[in-house]
Structures are given as structure tokens and as C-alpha cells.
Design an enzyme around this catalytic site. Structure first.
Site, short mmCIF file in Angstrom:
data_model
loop_
_atom_site.label_atom_id
_atom_site.label_comp_id
_atom_site.label_asym_id
_atom_site.label_seq_id
_atom_site.Cartn_x
_atom_site.Cartn_y
_atom_site.Cartn_z
N LYS A 172 0.86 -1.19 0.00
CA LYS A 172 0.00 0.00 0.00
C LYS A 172 0.90 1.23 0.00
O LYS A 172 1.61 1.48 0.96
CB LYS A 172 -0.89 0.04 1.24
CG LYS A 172 -1.90 1.17 1.17
CD LYS A 172 -2.58 1.46 2.50
CE LYS A 172 -1.87 2.50 3.32
NZ LYS A 172 -1.77 3.83 2.68
N GLY A 225 7.24 4.30 8.64
CA GLY A 225 6.36 5.43 8.92
C GLY A 225 6.60 5.93 10.34
O GLY A 225 7.65 5.65 10.94
N SER A 226 5.63 6.63 10.87
CA SER A 226 5.83 7.24 12.19
C SER A 226 5.73 6.19 13.30
O SER A 226 5.11 5.13 13.13
CB SER A 226 4.77 8.32 12.41
OG SER A 226 3.50 7.72 12.39
N GLU A 228 4.02 6.44 15.97
CA GLU A 228 2.62 6.34 16.43
C GLU A 228 1.87 5.30 15.60
O GLU A 228 1.22 4.41 16.12
CB GLU A 228 1.89 7.69 16.31
CG GLU A 228 2.32 8.75 17.32
CD GLU A 228 3.78 9.15 17.15
OE1 GLU A 228 4.27 9.20 15.98
OE2 GLU A 228 4.44 9.40 18.17
N GLY A 230 3.21 3.03 13.76
CA GLY A 230 3.89 1.75 13.97
C GLY A 230 3.30 1.00 15.17
O GLY A 230 3.07 -0.21 15.10
N GLU A 247 10.34 0.34 10.45
CA GLU A 247 11.29 1.45 10.35
C GLU A 247 10.52 2.71 10.75
O GLU A 247 9.67 3.18 9.99
CB GLU A 247 11.84 1.57 8.92
CG GLU A 247 12.40 0.27 8.34
CD GLU A 247 13.58 -0.30 9.10
OE1 GLU A 247 14.23 0.45 9.85
OE2 GLU A 247 13.84 -1.51 8.98
N CYS A 281 13.99 10.60 7.23
CA CYS A 281 14.05 10.04 8.59
C CYS A 281 15.47 10.08 9.13
O CYS A 281 15.68 10.21 10.33
CB CYS A 281 13.56 8.60 8.58
SG CYS A 281 14.49 7.57 7.45
N GLU A 380 9.93 15.33 16.35
CA GLU A 380 10.41 15.18 14.97
C GLU A 380 9.67 16.18 14.08
O GLU A 380 8.46 16.05 13.90
CB GLU A 380 10.14 13.74 14.52
CG GLU A 380 10.65 13.43 13.13
CD GLU A 380 10.23 12.03 12.64
OE1 GLU A 380 9.14 11.54 13.02
OE2 GLU A 380 10.99 11.46 11.85
P1 NAD Z 1 2.58 7.65 8.82
O1 NAD Z 1 2.88 6.78 9.99
O2 NAD Z 1 1.58 8.71 8.97
O3 NAD Z 1 2.08 6.77 7.58
C1 NAD Z 1 2.86 5.71 7.05
C2 NAD Z 1 1.94 4.74 6.31
O4 NAD Z 1 1.07 4.14 7.26
C3 NAD Z 1 1.05 5.39 5.25
O5 NAD Z 1 0.98 4.55 4.12
C4 NAD Z 1 -0.29 5.47 5.95
O6 NAD Z 1 -1.37 5.47 5.06
C5 NAD Z 1 -0.27 4.20 6.79
N1 NAD Z 1 -1.14 4.19 7.98
C6 NAD Z 1 -1.64 5.23 8.67
N2 NAD Z 1 -2.41 4.80 9.70
C7 NAD Z 1 -2.38 3.44 9.66
C8 NAD Z 1 -2.97 2.41 10.47
N3 NAD Z 1 -3.72 2.68 11.53
N4 NAD Z 1 -2.74 1.12 10.13
C9 NAD Z 1 -1.96 0.82 9.07
N5 NAD Z 1 -1.39 1.74 8.27
C10 NAD Z 1 -1.59 3.04 8.56
O7 NAD Z 1 4.00 8.21 8.36
P2 NAD Z 1 4.27 9.33 7.27
O8 NAD Z 1 3.80 10.61 7.82
O9 NAD Z 1 3.80 8.84 5.95
O10 NAD Z 1 5.88 9.33 7.21
C11 NAD Z 1 6.71 10.09 8.04
C12 NAD Z 1 7.24 9.23 9.18
O11 NAD Z 1 7.93 8.11 8.67
C13 NAD Z 1 8.26 9.97 10.03
O12 NAD Z 1 8.03 9.70 11.39
C14 NAD Z 1 9.60 9.37 9.60
O13 NAD Z 1 10.63 9.41 10.56
C15 NAD Z 1 9.20 7.96 9.32
N6 NAD Z 1 10.16 7.33 8.44
C16 NAD Z 1 11.03 6.44 8.98
C17 NAD Z 1 11.99 5.85 8.17
C18 NAD Z 1 12.97 4.87 8.73
O14 NAD Z 1 13.67 4.26 7.94
N7 NAD Z 1 13.06 4.69 10.03
C19 NAD Z 1 12.05 6.18 6.81
C20 NAD Z 1 11.14 7.09 6.30
C21 NAD Z 1 10.19 7.67 7.12
#
Ligand code: NAD
Length: 478
Positions: A172, A225-226, A228, A230, A247, A281, A380
Site C-alpha cells: 500500500k 512510517g511514524s 505512532e 507503527g 522502520e 528520517c 520530529e
Molecule cells: P505515517 O505513519 O503517517 O504513515 C505511514 C503509512 O502508514 C502510510 O501509508 C499510511 O497510510 C499508513 N497508515 C496510517 N495509519 C495506519 C494504520 N492505523 N494502520 C496501518 N497503516 C496506517 O508516516 P508518514 O507521515 O507517511 O511518514 C513520516 C514518518 O515516517 C516519520 O516519522 C519518519 O521518521 C518515518 N520514516 C522512517 C523511516 C525509517 O527508515 N526509520 C524512513 C522514512 C520515514
């Protein structure tokens, strides 16, 4: 406005509900594409397609799979210009950067094709008459949920190693960058690969992502992703004990020591701070600058920020586009405001030109005299905002740097490698960069430190996460 379909089981399909949602050009605020709004029924269909493809794909020889990955790499290269344009349009990345990223995505497939055959099992010496070994097997059906900050490279980072070792996948893309995910689907659709090995499904995280994490026939989750989100995914996936590689977020300390080469540091850090509008990130989260070089560092940072050309990524002169969404723009600008309210000094922050007001632009900003407990130092920001703190020899720099719920990575700039190496041991983070920042295909990324993640991604180590080791024990003395 372009209409898109999802790629499930080797077919182009609409959401079963027929619903769609629009994605937006962050440079103009205009809607540019309509993508399917999937729900749990579509997730089920995609998981079934991946499950049906699993015996076919996992039983292919490694050489057969690797050949197909090389073909995917070639197809991505052939479409790199189009992918880059799409990333400019939907994500706001300047074309030159986006083209490099698309070529990097191709490299990930080729690299994975090359190293997958080297991932082996293990012989375990036991006793005479008994053969025991660990057999490496694919994890199964993997659901990938990826963030918007690096949509092109993330698609490749996840899918390439996973399919290389025999898994089948449902991915997704982030909803606001769905078109980029579906552009990849178009590329995959042209490669001769069994139907259902890769399925791309679009929709909001809260419903589609959650349905993926909850689905009983998904064996593993690969998420970026974030923190939260995660944690929510871990709770959903925990209901059926799925393996999860996560991640997550970071607020990476950057330690500029009194003997640092400031010009060299700014070449790397300035680029890292403003490239992709600071939405990295691994980027610098909070700079701890030694008092002896504090003013000089700030002056050089300001000089760097003045060279950043903000504007529509389609313009060749532009080096920084918008942030990805109106929501994120508001969030980053609120952080700048909060920093000033809490006592930080805005030493650089240009006014936004009228022409950029329709898009989701945040102008480069530098906040100085930040103190450790201010919101901008604790959270962040994920934008083109440098957060600079002063430290002296009296401060415990290790304690300051480690005092965070995150532990993704740290950056150190010093000419005294002995001091730098001491910090490597003392910093509680997954990666440390001294006098550089780089991440090649051979270097694993990610960490299991604090709230920044679980497991590794990239390299042989990341690929191994997508496999399971089955213990086999045979008494042949019968
Ligand atoms: P996000 O957590 O808002 O969303 C990430 C993904 O999760 C999206 O596809 C979103 O649609 C999906 N999502 C949202 N709610 C969900 C749920 N309840 N269940 C399942 N999936 C859900 O993150 P973002 O705002 O897209 O990205 C920014 C964040 O990602 C920052 O915190 C950044 O540090 C982190 N990030 C980390 C790395 C790493 O390698 N550690 C790399 C890139 C980004």
C-alpha cells in the site's frame, strides 16, 4: 485529471465499492489524479492473489527469480524519466533528484537479484548419524505499508529483497502518493512475472493499512512510517502474531565538536536538511554545536540556506520543492512558530513569495539558541527547519544526545576520530555517521533502539528479515 486502477492478481481493478479519492499536486494544491479507495474486501482479494502466487513464485529457482528482478530493474530504468516526473508532480521532488532516486530504485532490484543467491542456510554439527541444518525459507505473504516521504525508493527497498527470496507481496503506497505506487504497478505489469507476486492497493492507512495488518493470511508486515502508526500496526498485527519489521521515527542528534570541519559538515548537513524539503528520517533533527564554533556554524548555515532555490520542481533551477501536503505544511510551520514562542531565535527564514502561496511550500528556516527541552528539540519536525543548540565542555553531550524516545541515528563532526569513536560506543542509536552521511545498498539501515523501529532493512541483513530459518534434523542411522 488522470484515472488510475489498482494492480491485483495481475489485473487492473477498481475498488469493489467503486469509490475513488483524489491526489494532489503539492506545488499548486490542484487535484491531479483519481485513485481507487480500497477497503477490507479489496485487501482480502489482494492477499488471496498473493497467497495463490506464493507456491508458484517460491518454488522457482533462485536464478529464475533473479532474472525477473533484473528485468524489473531494466524496466524501471526505461521508465525512470516518467517515474521522476510523477514524483515531481505528486510529491514535489525536483526532477534531477527524482531521476536519481528512480535510478536508485532500479539498482535495488539488481542488487537484490545479485545477493539473494548468497543467502544460505547453515549446517549444525550434532552427532554421528544425524544431519541437522537450518533451511532458509521465504516468510510468505508480506504486507508492505510505506510512508510518503520517499515513495519511490521505499517501494523498491521493500519489494526488491522480499520477492528476490521468494515472498509474494501486497503493497500500500501512502495515500497522498498513490499515483507513484500505481506507476510502479504499470512497470511491473509489463514484466513477465507470475500474476499476484506483487499487488498494489490504494487507500487510507486507517482502513486499508489496518486491514492489511489484521488480515489472518498475511505472514509478515514491513512498515516504514511514524512511531505512532507503527505502534497501532503492532497492536493489529499482534492479534495473529505476525512478524513485523518496522522502520519508524527519529529525532537524530548532530554533534558538531569544537574541531569540526565546518565547511565540510555544512556541505553534507545543509544538503540533508533541505533536500526533499527536510523530509528524511535519517536527516539532522537537532544540532548540538560546541560553543567555540557556534556562531561560525550558524553563519555558514545561513549562507547555505541562502543558496536553496525554493519553487515548482518542474523548474530546473529549483533545488527544494514543497512539503508533501497542506496538513504537513501547517504542522512544520506551527513548529517554527512554537520554537519562537518558546524562546528560540529565528536567524534565517525568508518570506514566502506570493507565487508559492497556493502550494504547500515551507521556506527554509534556522532556529538558533534552542534549548534541550523546547518542543522543537524534543519532537520530529520532518521539514526544512534546522534546530540549533549550544553546548559546552560542562555539558554531558552523550546524555543530551541520548535523551530522546528515538534512537534512529546520530551524526558526529570532529577531526579527532578517537573522540568520535568514543561517542560511537556511547550513543544509543542504530547508525552513527562521522564526518559523512551515506547509505549504499550494502549498508543496512534501521534499528531496534527505543521507538525508532524493529529490525533491519537493506543489504543482506534486511533481506534475511524476509526469510525464516527452518530447523531440520535427520537421523540417517536407521
Ligand atoms: P505515517 O505513519 O503517517 O504513515 C505511514 C503509512 O502508514 C502510510 O501509508 C499510511 O497510510 C499508513 N497508515 C496510517 N495509519 C495506519 C494504520 N492505523 N494502520 C496501518 N497503516 C496506517 O508516516 P508518514 O507521515 O507517511 O511518514 C513520516 C514518518 O515516517 C516519520 O516519522 C519518519 O521518521 C518515518 N520514516 C522512517 C523511516 C525509517 O527508515 N526509520 C524512513 C522514512 C520515514
Amino acid at each position: 485529471m488522470q484515472d488510475f486502477k489498482m494492480w491485483i492478481g495481475g489485473q487492473w481493478v477498481d475498488a469493489h465499492s467503486g469509490k475513488t479519492f483524489a491526489t494532489t499536486n503539492p506545488s499548486t494544491g490542484e487535484e491531479i489524479g483519481l485513485v481507487p479507495w480500497a477497503d477490507a474486501a479489496d485487501v482480502d482479494k489482494a492477499v488471496k492473489a498473493a497467497r495463490a502466487a506464493f507456491p508458484v513464485w517460491s518454488k522457482k529457482t533462485q536464478a529464475e527469480r533473479s532474472k525477473i528482478l533484473v528485468k524489473i530493474a531494466e524496466a524501471i530504468r526505461a521508465n525512470a524519466a516518467e517515474l521522476a516526473k510523477m514524483e515531481g508532480l505528486e510529491h514535489g521532488t525536483p526532477y534531477k533528484d527524482a531521476f536519481g532516486v528512480a535510478m536508485g530504485a532500479a539498482d535495488k532490484f539488481e542488487y537484490s537479484a545479485g545477493i539473494a543467491p548468497t543467502l544460505m542456510g547453515e549446517h549444525i554439527p550434532v552427532k554421528d548419524g544425524t544431519l541437522s541444518y537450518l533451511q532458509r525459507e521465504p516468510a510468505g505473504v508480506i504486507a508492505f505499508i510505506i510512508p510518503w516521504n520517499l515513495p519511490t525508493i521505499m517501494t523498491a527497498v521493500k519489494l526488491a529483497p522480499a520477492i528476490a527470496v521468494g515472498n509474494t507481496c501486497v503493497l500500500k503506497p501512502p495515500s497522498i502518493n498513490s499515483m507513484i505506487g500505481l506507476k510502479f504497478a504499470e512497470i511491473f505489469s509489463k514484466v513477465d512475472m507470475p500474476a499476484g507476486v506483487i499487488n498494489i492497493i490504494t487507500g487510507p492507512g486507517g482502513s486499508v493499512g489496518s486491514a492489511m495488518a489484521l488480515h489472518p493470511d498475511v505472514d509478515m508486515i514491513g512498515f516504514t512510517g511514524s512511531s505512532e502508526t507503527g505502534k497501532r500496526i503492532l497492536a493489529d498485527a499482534g492479534k495473529t502474531c505476525k512478524k513485523c519489521v518496522m522502520e519508524l521515527g527519529g529525532n537524530n542528534p548532530v554533534i558538531i565538536m569544537d574541531d569540526a570541519d565546518l565547511d565540510a559538515s555544512l556541505k553534507v548537513l545543509g544538503w540533508r536538511q533541505f533536500n526533499n524539503s527536510g523530509q528524511h528520517c535519517s536527516g539532522p533533527g537537532r544540532y548540538y554545536v560546541h560553543e567555540k564554533v557556534y556562531d561560525a556554524f550558524i553563519n555558514k548555515f545561513i549562507a547555505y540556506a541562502k543558496t536553496v532555490v525554493v519553487g515548482n520542481p518542474a523548474d530546473e533551477k529549483v533545488t527544494m520543492g514543497p512539503v508533501v501536503s497542506r496538513e504537513h505544511q501547517n504542522k512544520v510551520e506551527a513548529y517554527i512558530k512554537k520554537g519562537i514562542e518558546e524562546g528560540a531565535r529565528l536567524v534565517f527564514g525568508a518570506d514566502k513569495p506570493e507565487a508559492l502561496k497556493k502550494g504547500f511550500f515551507v521556506m527554509p528556516a534556522i532556529l538558533a539558541d534552542v534549548t534541550h527541552n523546547m518542543t522543537v528539540a524534543r519532537e520530529e519536525i520532518f521539514g526544512p527547519v534546522a534546530v540549533i543548540l549550544k553546548y559546552s565542555d560542562k555539558d554531558d553531550i552523550v546524555a543530551l544526545a541520548n535523551d530522546s524516545p528515538y534512537g534512529l541515528c546520530a551524526h558526529i563532526w570532529t577531526r579527532n576520530i578517537e573522540r568520535g569513536m568514543q561517542l560511537v560506543n556511547d550513543l544509543h542509536v542504530g547508525s552513527v555517521f562521522i564526518n559523512c552521511q551515506m547509505l549504499t545498498n550494502e549498508q543496512p539501515w534501521g534499528t531496534s533502539v527505543k521507538e525508532s523501529g524493529i529490525g533491519k532493512e537493506g543489504s543482506r541483513h534486511g533481506m534475511a528479515e524476509f526469510t525464516d530459518l527452518k530447523l531440520v534434523c535427520i537421523n540417517y542411522n536407521v
